[in-house]
Scaffold this motif. Structure first.
Motif, mmCIF file in Angstrom:
data_model
loop_
_atom_site.group_PDB
_atom_site.id
_atom_site.type_symbol
_atom_site.label_atom_id
_atom_site.label_comp_id
_atom_site.label_asym_id
_atom_site.label_seq_id
_atom_site.Cartn_x
_atom_site.Cartn_y
_atom_site.Cartn_z
ATOM 1 N N HIS A 376 -2.502 4.825 -3.392
ATOM 2 C CA HIS A 376 -2.988 5.976 -2.631
ATOM 3 C C HIS A 376 -1.863 6.776 -1.997
ATOM 4 O O HIS A 376 -2.022 7.956 -1.692
ATOM 5 N N PHE A 377 -0.686 6.154 -1.827
ATOM 6 C CA PHE A 377 0.430 6.834 -1.187
ATOM 7 C C PHE A 377 1.361 7.514 -2.191
ATOM 8 O O PHE A 377 2.332 8.154 -1.801
ATOM 9 N N GLU A 382 -4.952 10.583 -9.143
ATOM 10 C CA GLU A 382 -6.217 11.195 -9.561
ATOM 11 C C GLU A 382 -7.352 10.212 -9.335
ATOM 12 O O GLU A 382 -7.174 8.998 -9.490
ATOM 13 N N LEU A 383 -8.515 10.740 -8.987
ATOM 14 C CA LEU A 383 -9.694 9.890 -8.889
ATOM 15 C C LEU A 383 -10.174 9.512 -10.287
ATOM 16 O O LEU A 383 -10.270 10.360 -11.171
ATOM 17 N N MET A 384 -10.457 8.225 -10.472
ATOM 18 C CA MET A 384 -10.973 7.732 -11.743
ATOM 19 C C MET A 384 -12.358 7.145 -11.518
ATOM 20 O O MET A 384 -12.572 6.385 -10.572
ATOM 21 N N THR A 385 -13.296 7.518 -12.378
ATOM 22 C CA THR A 385 -14.644 6.961 -12.341
ATOM 23 C C THR A 385 -14.796 5.967 -13.479
ATOM 24 O O THR A 385 -14.524 6.308 -14.636
ATOM 25 N N PRO A 436 -0.831 -4.203 -15.383
ATOM 26 C CA PRO A 436 0.538 -4.008 -14.892
ATOM 27 C C PRO A 436 0.569 -3.134 -13.636
ATOM 28 O O PRO A 436 -0.020 -2.049 -13.618
ATOM 29 N N TYR A 437 1.244 -3.622 -12.607
ATOM 30 C CA TYR A 437 1.232 -2.920 -11.315
ATOM 31 C C TYR A 437 2.594 -2.345 -10.934
ATOM 32 O O TYR A 437 3.621 -3.028 -11.007
ATOM 33 N N SER A 438 2.574 -1.109 -10.555
ATOM 34 C CA SER A 438 3.653 -0.420 -9.853
ATOM 35 C C SER A 438 3.011 0.828 -9.277
ATOM 36 O O SER A 438 2.153 1.437 -9.948
ATOM 37 N N PRO A 439 3.333 1.237 -8.052
ATOM 38 C CA PRO A 439 2.641 2.372 -7.413
ATOM 39 C C PRO A 439 2.514 3.629 -8.260
ATOM 40 O O PRO A 439 1.479 4.309 -8.186
ATOM 41 N N PRO A 440 3.499 3.973 -9.129
ATOM 42 C CA PRO A 440 3.297 5.180 -9.939
ATOM 43 C C PRO A 440 2.250 5.030 -11.032
ATOM 44 O O PRO A 440 1.839 6.022 -11.633
ATOM 45 N N ALA A 442 -0.486 2.191 -10.990
ATOM 46 C CA ALA A 442 -1.711 1.456 -10.675
ATOM 47 C C ALA A 442 -1.727 1.120 -9.194
ATOM 48 O O ALA A 442 -0.733 1.307 -8.485
ATOM 49 N N SER A 443 -2.874 0.620 -8.731
ATOM 50 C CA SER A 443 -2.999 0.130 -7.363
ATOM 51 C C SER A 443 -2.822 -1.386 -7.350
ATOM 52 O O SER A 443 -3.020 -2.054 -8.372
#
Length: 566
Positions: A376-377, A382-385, A436-440, A442-443
């Motif tokens: 979120h920071f 983008e919002l994903m549904t 896979p996680y990294s702020p750019p 995924a959350s």
């Protein structure tokens, strides 16, 4: 022992099977025939050629290293002989020959084979209405069709266009005409929503709102009765209106091109698809088939289904090429994954929609969430549904669909679940999916995990979520207590517009203000995305309330649907 393989069809599956086989068995010979003069092109790129995103049609026949996939390329680079402009008329299975006709000269001959591959693809449907072959009425079947549509538009004589059909191809063509060429575009769909067999009503309505926002007129639950014009198309007559137009694109689906196989006595389904086993052999062990002319197994239902996609044909072509060389590859089936770009948003999915699941007799439900596609920071989020379809009891995942402006991010999530689905994953597998996680990108608790958690809560009775399209009838009914769980500043505009009907208790304050929420009235909870309203649901359930419902996706979903309380 070397042998001769004959392949009927040279667009997607045929070239892949031929090339794979020749790599494994270089001493054998391969002949491909196709009644068209251009071969081995990316048919799924046709809308993007029409739009101008692909500048020249030759790019659709080029390799990634800029060679043209023509007869010389296959002869010199792949060792495959190709005969274009040659139509297969009949298969003699006893003599192991195919009777063919050269369309330029009219000459007919018999071509022998040791093994035969049928890659005849599918035919585009043409609506059986008067005027369906007037000049200016176009199908979307091959490069010739694509070039004729683009030529008509670039010549400057097309100000208005009508696209018949709101499936993938129809909507892609509508975008191509409206976005790049600024053509006044209308879409006519007989079903009550767009993408009627691919997504839920909520996601369909979200995509529809976006398309209309981009200036495309869409008429739903409407049927074409006639196409009229004096020497060329001038108008469409439906059961509800008359639409003036300069061009018509007919995109009402395709049917397997299996007549040749059926006349040869090969097993064909009642729906017209050639029947094949897991090795993609037909009922004749010396004849293989694949691509858009066959039926395959739906790995969710276990039943046969028809899935005409270039990606499927290429994968099947490799299996056939391996088995022609004596291998034992299998193609078990598919879950039906897809992705489509619609202006600035993408829609993607895999498996069954909730409607599909219920139609199959499965005890199914779905969970819908709206969440940011990355931390979120982080800028550019983008919002994903996402909507996850699951089976009660077994907790098996039956399908997933989604919509987002960040198409690559959406397809990544859908693809991760699609890859699991042949192995019957459960809700728990999605909840704990290692994305896979990294702020750019995924959350930390990613949206894919969140939709799994939401489904878990619904199955356990911890959240009585209702789809966002249910909001409007409940609002109009006027018997529910609408409780906004956002902070006061977010709720203020609706409080001012609807005093006495719209109420606000921020989720963090609710436990201290339970007496303000009526016990004798149905309560509908709303927040921004559904997260805080879920927390409020838990609070009210702990207080013994049983008449509480939570709008899945919250105000973000309502806005995407174009729903505005009035």
């Amino acid at each position: 022992m070397s042998h001769h393989v004959l392949i009927i069809g040279a667009v997607a599956l045929g070239p892949k099977a031929a090339s794979r086989f020749k790599r494994l068995d270089p001493d054998s010979t391969v002949t491909m025939i196709d009644k068209d003069t251009r071969i081995s092109y990316g048919g799924c790129g046709i809308p993007y050629y029409v739009s101008g995103d692909v500048s020249d049609s030759s790019e659709l026949t080029a390799t990634s290293y800029h060679m043209t996939r023509d007869t010389a390329f296959f002869r010199d680079v792949k060792g495959v002989e190709v005969k274009t402009g040659v139509e297969a008329l009949a298969i003699d299975r006893a003599a192991k020959t195919v009777h063919v006709k050269d369309l330029a000269t009219g000459r007919e001959e018999d071509l022998s084979y040791d093994k035969l591959v049928i890659a005849t693809g599918a035919w585009p449907r043409r609506l059986p209405v008067p005027g369906n072959e007037l000049p200016g009425v176009h199908l979307v079947a091959n490069l010739d069709n694509a070039e004729s549509i683009r030529a008509a538009v670039t010549a400057g004589g097309v100000e208005r266009a009508v696209v018949i059909g709101a499936g993938f191809i129809g909507l892609e063509m509508a975008e191509a005409l409206a976005d790049m060429w600024d053509v006044e575009t209308t879409v006519i769909e007989a079903a009550p929503r767009i993408l009627p067999r691919n997504v839920s009503p909520a996601l369909s309505d979200m995509a529809l709102a976006h398309i209309r926002e981009k200036g495309v007129t869409v008429h739903l639950a409407e049927t074409v009765q006639a196409i009229e014009g004096d020497g060329k198309v001038e108008r469409i007559v439906t059961n509800k209106r008359v639409i003036e137009t300069d061009l018509v694109v007919m995109a009402v689906g395709v049917v397997p091109n299996s007549d040749l196989a059926a006349r040869a006595g090969l097993a064909v389904s009642p729906r017209g698809g050639i029947l094949v086993d897991e090795g993609l052999r037909t009922s004749d062990p010396d004849i293989f088939a694949g691509g858009d002319c066959v039926e395959i197994t739906n790995l969710i239902t276990g039943k046969p289904f028809f899935l005409p996609m270039g990606s499927m044909a290429n994968r099947q072509g490799r299996v056939i090429g391996t088995n022609l060389a004596g291998g034992r590859d299998v193609f078990k089936g598919a879950v039906g994954s897809y992705a489509v770009k619609l202006f600035e948003k993408a829609v993607s999915g895999a498996g069954l929609t909730l409607e599909d699941a219920l139609r199959e007799g499965l005890d199914a439900t779905s969970a819908l969430v709206v969440q940011l596609d990355r931390a979120h920071f982080y800028p550019g989020k983008e919002l994903m549904t996402l909507e996850l379809v699951v089976e009660r009891g077994s907790r098996r995942v039956l399908g997933i669909q989604g919509l987002c402006a960040a198409g690559d991010a959406l397809v990544g999530r859908i693809g991760a679940v699609a890859a699991m689905m042949p192995f019957s994953p459960t809700v728990d597998d999605v909840s704990n999916l290692e994305y896979p996680y990294s702020p750019p990108f995924a959350s930390a608790m990613d949206v894919i995990n969140t939709v799994g958690n939401a489904a878990d809560n619904i199955l356990a009775g911890r959240n009585l979520g209702i789809p966002p399209e249910s909001f409007a009838p409940l609002w109009e009914e006027g018997t529910c207590y609408f409780l906004d769980c956002r902070e006061a500043s977010d709720a203020a505009p609706l409080l001012e517009r609807f005093p006495g009907k719209w109420h606000n208790i921020p989720q963090g304050h609710l436990a201290r203000h339970l007496d303000e929420v009526p016990r004798d009235q149905p309560v509908v909870l709303v927040c921004n995305t559904g997260a805080r309203s879920y927390e409020s649901f838990i609070t009210l359930a702990h207080d013994g309330r049983s008449n509480v419902q939570n709008i899945l996706g919250g105000m973000a979903a309502l806005r995407a649907l174009g729903i505005d309380p009035k």
